[in-house]
Each structure stands twice: as structure tokens, then as C-alpha cells.
Scaffold this active site. Sequence first.
Site, PDB file in Angstrom:
ATOM      1  N   THR A  38      -1.890  -1.264  -5.819  1.00  0.00           N
ATOM      2  CA  THR A  38      -2.015  -2.687  -5.485  1.00  0.00           C
ATOM      3  C   THR A  38      -1.798  -2.864  -3.986  1.00  0.00           C
ATOM      4  OG1 THR A  38       0.359  -3.047  -5.883  1.00  0.00           O
ATOM      5  CG2 THR A  38      -1.148  -3.505  -7.720  1.00  0.00           C
ATOM      6  N   ASN A  40      -0.418  -4.839  -1.224  1.00  0.00           N
ATOM      7  CA  ASN A  40       0.604  -5.889  -1.124  1.00  0.00           C
ATOM      8  C   ASN A  40       0.279  -6.808   0.060  1.00  0.00           C
ATOM      9  OD1 ASN A  40       1.652  -3.971  -2.935  1.00  0.00           O
ATOM     10  ND2 ASN A  40       3.747  -4.586  -2.446  1.00  0.00           N
ATOM     11  N   GLU A 122       0.613  -8.906  -5.081  1.00  0.00           N
ATOM     12  CA  GLU A 122      -0.021  -7.591  -5.109  1.00  0.00           C
ATOM     13  C   GLU A 122      -1.402  -7.701  -5.725  1.00  0.00           C
ATOM     14  OE1 GLU A 122       2.297  -4.423  -6.716  1.00  0.00           O
ATOM     15  OE2 GLU A 122       4.130  -5.600  -6.575  1.00  0.00           O
TER      16      GLU A 122
HETATM   17  P1  ADP Z   1       2.548  -0.108  -2.058  1.00  0.00           P
HETATM   18  O1  ADP Z   1       3.799  -0.299  -2.815  1.00  0.00           O
HETATM   19  O2  ADP Z   1       2.774   0.347  -0.642  1.00  0.00           O
HETATM   20  O3  ADP Z   1       1.670  -1.314  -2.145  1.00  0.00           O
HETATM   21  P2  ADP Z   1       0.764   1.182  -3.959  1.00  0.00           P
HETATM   22  O4  ADP Z   1       1.091   2.395  -4.757  1.00  0.00           O
HETATM   23  O5  ADP Z   1       0.689  -0.139  -4.682  1.00  0.00           O
HETATM   24  O6  ADP Z   1       1.789   1.114  -2.758  1.00  0.00           O
HETATM   25  O7  ADP Z   1      -0.597   1.528  -3.220  1.00  0.00           O
HETATM   26  C1  ADP Z   1      -1.215   0.541  -2.490  1.00  0.00           C
HETATM   27  C2  ADP Z   1      -2.223   0.991  -1.470  1.00  0.00           C
HETATM   28  O8  ADP Z   1      -3.277   1.766  -2.072  1.00  0.00           O
HETATM   29  C3  ADP Z   1      -2.902  -0.231  -0.917  1.00  0.00           C
HETATM   30  O9  ADP Z   1      -2.169  -0.799   0.169  1.00  0.00           O
HETATM   31  C4  ADP Z   1      -4.258   0.289  -0.495  1.00  0.00           C
HETATM   32  O10 ADP Z   1      -4.197   0.738   0.850  1.00  0.00           O
HETATM   33  C5  ADP Z   1      -4.488   1.496  -1.415  1.00  0.00           C
HETATM   34  N1  ADP Z   1      -5.499   1.300  -2.482  1.00  0.00           N
HETATM   35  C6  ADP Z   1      -6.356   2.287  -2.880  1.00  0.00           C
HETATM   36  N2  ADP Z   1      -7.151   1.859  -3.871  1.00  0.00           N
HETATM   37  C7  ADP Z   1      -6.809   0.569  -4.125  1.00  0.00           C
HETATM   38  C8  ADP Z   1      -7.295  -0.415  -5.064  1.00  0.00           C
HETATM   39  N3  ADP Z   1      -8.297  -0.141  -5.912  1.00  0.00           N
HETATM   40  N4  ADP Z   1      -6.716  -1.638  -5.054  1.00  0.00           N
HETATM   41  C9  ADP Z   1      -5.699  -1.911  -4.203  1.00  0.00           C
HETATM   42  N5  ADP Z   1      -5.195  -1.024  -3.293  1.00  0.00           N
HETATM   43  C10 ADP Z   1      -5.736   0.206  -3.253  1.00  0.00           C
HETATM   44 MG    MG Z   2       1.309  -2.171  -4.087  1.00  0.00          MG
END
Ligand code: ADP
Ligand code: MG
Length: 186
Positions: A38, A40, A122
Site C-alpha cells: 500500500t 501510504n 494507504e
Molecule cells: P510501507 O509501509 O512503507 O507503505 P508497504 O509494504 O505497504 O510499505 O509497501 C508500499 C510501497 O510499495 C509503496 O510505497 C509503493 O512504492 C510500492 N508498491 C508496489 N506495488 C504497489 C501497488 N500495487 N500498490 C501500492 N504500492 C505499491
Molecule cells: Mg503501505
Amino acid sequence: MTRPEIPKKPVPPYPILIRDTRVVAGFGRGSSEIGIPTANIPIEDTPELETLPTGVYFGFIKLNKPSPSVTPEPEIKKRLDGKSEIEFTYGQNLQPKDLSILPMVMSLGWNPFFKNEKKACEIHIMHDFKSDFYGCSLSFNILGYLRPELDYVSVELLIKDIQTDIKIALDHLKLEEYNSCKKQLI
Ligand code: ADP
Ligand code: MG
């Protein structure tokens, strides 16, 4: 849970258009613990997100093409927990097809399952990205409400509900009255 009925077209207060916000770092749980990344989004500088009730929403999102004159160089930053580090690329690795108008589901709330202390926004984008895009500028619209935020007894049940959210969102976004809202993001 019985899910609320979703209208066949956006009804006020939707569509809610949020322009030129950006991807920030979270705790990294989306990908690692539930396998659903997601992006954020900061809530503080967007009054619409501060006031909207918590829950799960759906709509369209458009990542903005990084503009060479104002986009910072990639840099390494610390996550919220201060432990791990991530690379902020500001969207410079994105492919042309990643920059189209894409369907999304958005969770706004406290993530009861993870016992967060801060309200978070998110967005999971229904698209296969080949790279992360931390720091990327983006705009999105919120077109409807899917369900309240819930606590879960297991991560499997949380994942199952998110998969249902995604399916319902995609089914509705195909309808002409929702689909035509893409033009807000052109
Ligand atoms: P965080 O807690 O830092 O948000 P996540 O595990 O939720 O970590 O990963 C988020 C990151 O993954 C996003 O900020 C984006 O850069 C990347 N990302 C890759 N694919 C997607 C997707 N389909 N939807 C949203 N974010 C994605
Ligand atoms: Mg996230």
C-alpha cells in the site's frame, strides 16, 4: 460482516478529488506481512482525509510523471520505526504504463489489527509495478465507500476481506458512471 450496498454511480460527497500529494514511508507491513503493498499518503496536509470517516474506499489514482526540474535525486531514508531503510526514488523508475489512470482501494484508519497509534491513509493500486515509487507525486479520486474498518482474528481473514474489497471495487469502477470519473485525473 454484511457489506453496505454500493450505488451504481458516485453519490455525494463523492467524487472527492485529491491532487498532488505524495507517497511516504510506512512500517513496511503491507508487502511483508500481508503481501498487499500500500502506498501510504500523508493525512496532515489533506483536510479531506482528516475529516473523512475511517473505512475502506475505492477510486482511481494517477502517479505523476516526475518532472526533471523539481524531482530530487534518489535518496535513502529511514522508516517510521527508525530501524530499516528504504530508497526514495520519487517515481523515477516508473514505466510509461505505470503512469496511466489506475484502479485503487484505499484504507483510512487506525488499522486495529496492527494496533497503530496514528491514523493512516494507504492505497493499494490494482497494477503490477516492477519497482517501488516512494516519494512519487500523485493525484486520486475517492468514488465510494466499501466498508467500515474492522479488527480481525487472523491475518488470513484480513487478506480475504481485502481481496473482496478489490473485486467489488473493480466491478464498480467498470460501470460507466464510475469509469467516466477517470477524466478528473487526466
Ligand atoms: P510501507 O509501509 O512503507 O507503505 P508497504 O509494504 O505497504 O510499505 O509497501 C508500499 C510501497 O510499495 C509503496 O510505497 C509503493 O512504492 C510500492 N508498491 C508496489 N506495488 C504497489 C501497488 N500495487 N500498490 C501500492 N504500492 C505499491
Ligand atoms: Mg503501505
